[in-house]
Design a protein around this motif. Structure first.
Motif: not given
Length: 454
Positions: A86-95
């Protein structure tokens, strides 16, 4: 691992979004724990057995049948993998991703999408598992610690999310929607946090890869764990230097100047770690060097491809996890060595192409695993993200994005960047210029009063 992802992501985003990405990393651990406790583990492993096959688990919801310490340890270990996906996705769509959307996809991923893939590959009843008496093609898919199961799943979800969500404001297009000649680079706000996160992740990988031996109860399991330590280390090191120096050479050829990019070095090491994860227990150290080297090149190539396609990945997680997850799974089909495969999987009937003399069974299993992961994630997550986008739950308002998610969503900026007022600074300069470097005015006045009293 979660602390490593938190530091890496926090350092990679701009200062105005630090609180947002840190909270998402924290909630990944919390949501992953609750989701995997309630239904995720049951879907991933419930009711599995080495003589049966199925599609999804159907037992142990809320861990109701757990009574032994070994069962609890197993759940705890597997929860860490689910939270990582799940954390992998959070970084990609950050900001630019709304918190509500994040909560929805995090629950969907850890509670349903990821567990089904786990069941198919890691449980003893999966149709691609290597742990069934009737394994697919006589060997099943070899993914020891999750290049495909964890990293490809998270990376594929991140890729779908990034395409549907769109790039950050000003990344590829100007205010009028016209394509920029050169994409805007949003600089990381703290390389110190980035490198700290990278080292924490590298250390955490020793829990994932050697830890996937599950126990050190005899000399064989100890040998498997020890090999994993070595292959993990050399692949990460090779990925780091390969990515950095390849980027340096490319830059020197293009601009005539040799520069050494820290981001390339950090992501190169992570690329090597992801690539070796599938085969860390079945390849030799020399093969791990090759896997890490190609992993560094895969990262560079896929990162540049995303920019060319105008797909915005805030932390370059897709090249690291999705692209190198695929490469890691395929690498097993080339480099799985007979003795080490037998030690880890109790069979050497089908091994890597470099050793098997035309036996494509293992490679076929690996390719089928890649196609299955991509297909399952796509079928579930594409309509899921489109639905979030259609109801206005996916992306933040343009003004909120410009101001920053910390101020617009989290009660203020992460850092107090307010300095002294201009009037106070001017007064200080004036005092110093008239006192010629002597003590401040209040101290001087006190000294004068003391002299008069004397």
């Amino acid at each position: 691992m979660q602390s490593g992802f938190a530091m890496l992501c926090a350092g990679s985003v701009r200062a105005k979004n630090v609180k947002n990405i840190m909270l998402k990393n924290l909630l990944d651990a919390c949501g992953g724990a609750l989701g995997f406790w309630s239904v995720g583990y049951a879907f991933a492993y419930g009711g599995s057995g080495s003589t049966t096959k199925g599609f999804i688990g159907n037992d142990d919801f809320f861990l109701t049948n757990f009574t032994s310490g070994a069962s609890y340890v197993g759940w705890f270990f597997q929860f860490a993998f689910a939270a990582t996906a799940a954390t992998i996705v959070a970084g990609t769509v950050a900001e630019r991703c709304k918190m509500a959307a994040y909560l929805c996809y995090s629950i969907m991923l850890t509670g349903f999408v990821y567990p089904v893939i786990v069941y198919s590959i890691w449980s003893s009843s999966g149709f691609l598992t290597a742990f069934n008496t009737d394994a697919f093609r006589g060997i099943g898919m070899v993914d020891f610690a999750g290049s495909g199961v964890v990293h490809m799943t998270g990376g594929a979800t991140a890729l779908i999310a990034a395409i549907i969500l769109g790039p950050r404001k000003g990344r590829f297009y100007d205010a009028d929607g016209n394509a920029l000649d050169t994409p805007t680079e949003f600089k990381p706000h703290s390389v110190s946090l980035q490198i700290l996160g990278t080292f924490i992740l590298w250390t955490g990988w020793y829990g994932f890869n050697p830890g996937s031996a599950l126990a050190i109860g005899n000399s064989d399991s100890a040998a498997v764990a020890a090999l994993c330590c070595v292959t993990t280390t050399v692949a990460a090191a090779t990925g780091c230097v390969t990515a950095m120096f390849t980027d340096t050479i490319m830059g020197q050829m293009a601009e005539g100047e040799a520069e050494y990019d820290l981001t390339m070095a950090m992501n190169g090491s992570l690329a090597g770690l992801v690539a070796i994860t599938a085969g860390c227990s079945v390849v030799t150290p020399w093969a791990a060097v090759i896997i890490g080297m190609i992993g560094g090149w895969v990262y560079i190539a896929f990162s540049k491809l995303l920019v060319k396609l105008k797909i915005d990945d805030a932390v370059d997680a897709i090249p690291v996890h999705f692209a190198n997850g695929m490469w890691g799974v395929l690498a097993v089909g080339f480099f799985a060595e007979p003795d080490r495969t037998n030690l880890a999987y109790s069979t050497d009937a089908h091994v890597g192409l470099f050793y098997s003399k035309g036996d494509f069974n293992l490679m076929l299993c690996q390719i089928c695993g890649i196609l299955w992961i991509i297909a399952w994630v796509t079928v579930i997550m594409v309509p899921f993200f489109f639905a979030l986008n259609a109801v206005g739950m996916f992306r933040v308002d343009a003004l909120e994005e410009e101001v920053g998610l910390d101020i617009s969503h989290h009660k203020g900026a992460a850092y107090d960047l307010t300095g002294p007022s201009k009037e106070d600074v001017d007064e200080l300069v004036a005092r110093r210029s008239t006192a010629h470097g002597k003590v401040s005015a209040p101290v001087a006045e006190a000294a004068a009063d003391a002299e008069e009293e004397a």
